[in-house]
Design a protein around this motif. Structure first.
Motif, PDB file in Angstrom:
ATOM      1  N   CYS A 195     -12.889  -4.106   5.940  1.00 20.93           N
ATOM      2  CA  CYS A 195     -11.509  -4.462   5.602  1.00 20.93           C
ATOM      3  C   CYS A 195     -11.159  -5.852   6.139  1.00 20.93           C
ATOM      4  O   CYS A 195     -10.545  -6.666   5.429  1.00 20.93           O
ATOM      5  CB  CYS A 195     -10.544  -3.422   6.163  1.00 20.93           C
ATOM      6  N   THR A 204      -5.288   4.655   4.310  1.00 17.56           N
ATOM      7  CA  THR A 204      -5.068   3.408   3.575  1.00 17.56           C
ATOM      8  C   THR A 204      -4.217   2.452   4.406  1.00 17.56           C
ATOM      9  O   THR A 204      -4.410   1.235   4.345  1.00 17.56           O
ATOM     10  CB  THR A 204      -4.441   3.696   2.199  1.00 17.56           C
ATOM     11  N   GLN A 205      -3.325   2.964   5.218  1.00 15.59           N
ATOM     12  CA  GLN A 205      -2.553   2.101   6.116  1.00 15.59           C
ATOM     13  C   GLN A 205      -3.481   1.431   7.128  1.00 15.59           C
ATOM     14  O   GLN A 205      -3.338   0.231   7.403  1.00 15.59           O
ATOM     15  CB  GLN A 205      -1.485   2.899   6.860  1.00 15.59           C
ATOM     16  N   GLU A 219       4.827  -1.167   2.828  1.00 14.29           N
ATOM     17  CA  GLU A 219       4.616   0.103   2.151  1.00 14.29           C
ATOM     18  C   GLU A 219       5.216  -0.088   0.767  1.00 14.29           C
ATOM     19  O   GLU A 219       6.173  -0.844   0.595  1.00 14.29           O
ATOM     20  CB  GLU A 219       5.282   1.244   2.903  1.00 14.29           C
ATOM     21  N   TYR A 239       0.826  -1.214   0.000  1.00 17.76           N
ATOM     22  CA  TYR A 239       0.000   0.000   0.000  1.00 17.76           C
ATOM     23  C   TYR A 239       0.855   1.257   0.000  1.00 17.76           C
ATOM     24  O   TYR A 239       2.023   1.243   0.346  1.00 17.76           O
ATOM     25  CB  TYR A 239      -0.933   0.008   1.214  1.00 17.76           C
ATOM     26  N   TRP A 240       0.212   2.358  -0.384  1.00 14.59           N
ATOM     27  CA  TRP A 240       0.749   3.706  -0.232  1.00 14.59           C
ATOM     28  C   TRP A 240      -0.268   4.485   0.571  1.00 14.59           C
ATOM     29  O   TRP A 240      -1.482   4.326   0.371  1.00 14.59           O
ATOM     30  CB  TRP A 240       0.972   4.375  -1.587  1.00 14.59           C
ATOM     31  N   THR A 241       0.205   5.299   1.494  1.00 20.92           N
ATOM     32  CA  THR A 241      -0.708   6.105   2.292  1.00 20.92           C
ATOM     33  C   THR A 241      -0.150   7.510   2.437  1.00 20.92           C
ATOM     34  O   THR A 241       1.062   7.693   2.505  1.00 20.92           O
ATOM     35  CB  THR A 241      -0.953   5.452   3.680  1.00 20.92           C
ATOM     36  N   ALA A 289      -5.114  -1.364   5.400  1.00 22.61           N
ATOM     37  CA  ALA A 289      -4.183  -2.481   5.193  1.00 22.61           C
ATOM     38  C   ALA A 289      -4.016  -3.296   6.463  1.00 22.61           C
ATOM     39  O   ALA A 289      -4.018  -4.544   6.422  1.00 22.61           O
ATOM     40  CB  ALA A 289      -2.834  -1.943   4.710  1.00 22.61           C
ATOM     41  N   GLY A 293      -8.626   1.100  -0.992  1.00 24.54           N
ATOM     42  CA  GLY A 293      -8.115   2.449  -0.787  1.00 24.54           C
ATOM     43  C   GLY A 293      -9.190   3.394  -0.295  1.00 24.54           C
ATOM     44  O   GLY A 293     -10.369   3.067  -0.282  1.00 24.54           O
ATOM     45  N   LEU A 353      -3.590  -4.819  -2.959  1.00 22.99           N
ATOM     46  CA  LEU A 353      -2.953  -3.554  -3.302  1.00 22.99           C
ATOM     47  C   LEU A 353      -3.809  -2.393  -2.836  1.00 22.99           C
ATOM     48  O   LEU A 353      -5.006  -2.331  -3.151  1.00 22.99           O
ATOM     49  CB  LEU A 353      -2.746  -3.469  -4.811  1.00 22.99           C
ATOM     50  N   GLY A 354      -3.195  -1.461  -2.112  1.00 21.20           N
ATOM     51  CA  GLY A 354      -3.935  -0.333  -1.569  1.00 21.20           C
ATOM     52  C   GLY A 354      -3.346   1.004  -1.956  1.00 21.20           C
ATOM     53  O   GLY A 354      -2.146   1.225  -1.812  1.00 21.20           O
ATOM     54  N   CYS A 355      -4.213   1.891  -2.445  1.00 20.88           N
ATOM     55  CA  CYS A 355      -3.796   3.241  -2.807  1.00 20.88           C
ATOM     56  C   CYS A 355      -5.018   4.150  -2.747  1.00 20.88           C
ATOM     57  O   CYS A 355      -6.079   3.790  -3.264  1.00 20.88           O
ATOM     58  CB  CYS A 355      -3.195   3.259  -4.212  1.00 20.88           C
TER      59      CYS A 355
END
Length: 143
Positions: free
Chosen positions: A132, A15-16, A37, A8-10, A19, A89, A54-56
């Motif tokens: 989630c 988003t974290q 990350e 993921y990106w936060t 995750a 996301g 995948l998280g964004c």
């Protein structure tokens, strides 16, 4: 036991938080889920995971984050054929159209896309955290 990477990106932590809740759900289902990350993940390790989550968040004009995540995802795309993938996301505007675009792009890459992606407006509340965790459990159940 299924082995999954949650990448993921936060920017704000939303988003974290998603995750981390997904990882909890996967663990409850008996899967091994590792959190990364996006900058920490070695793309050469994709093959060692049964599935990818995948998280964004949505950025700017309903797009993936352009500095780190978009370049990563572009490099990842050729490796997604037949790979189980789930997307997630957060967003703060626009109604989550970026998730629909991202899901379509992932399908075109040949991934085995799980559902249409989980998009949560702003920070996940208790219901969002539960959604989630459910995603982590249900994604794990396919292995």
């Amino acid at each position: 036991m299924a082995k999954m990477a949650i990448i993921y990106w936060t920017g704000t932590g939303n988003t974290q938080a998603m995750a981390e809740a997904i990882a909890e759900g996967a663990a409850q289902a008996g899967s091994e889920a590792k959190l990364f990350e996006v900058e920490q993940f070695d793309i050469n390790e994709v093959g060692s995971y049964d599935g990818l989550l995948l998280g964004c968040p949505a950025m700017g004009d309903e797009v993936l984050e352009e500095g780190c995540f978009e370049p990563f995802f572009t490099e990842l795309e050729p490796l997604l054929k037949d790979k189980p993938v789930a997307l997630f996301g957060s967003y703060g505007w626009g109604g989550g159209a970026w998730m629909q675009d991202w899901a379509e792009r992932t399908r075109k890459d040949g991934a085995k896309l799980f559902d249409d992606g989980l998009a949560i407006e702003n920070a996940p509340d208790a219901d969002g955290i539960a959604a989630c965790q459910k995603l982590g459990k249900e994604f794990s159940a396919q292995f």
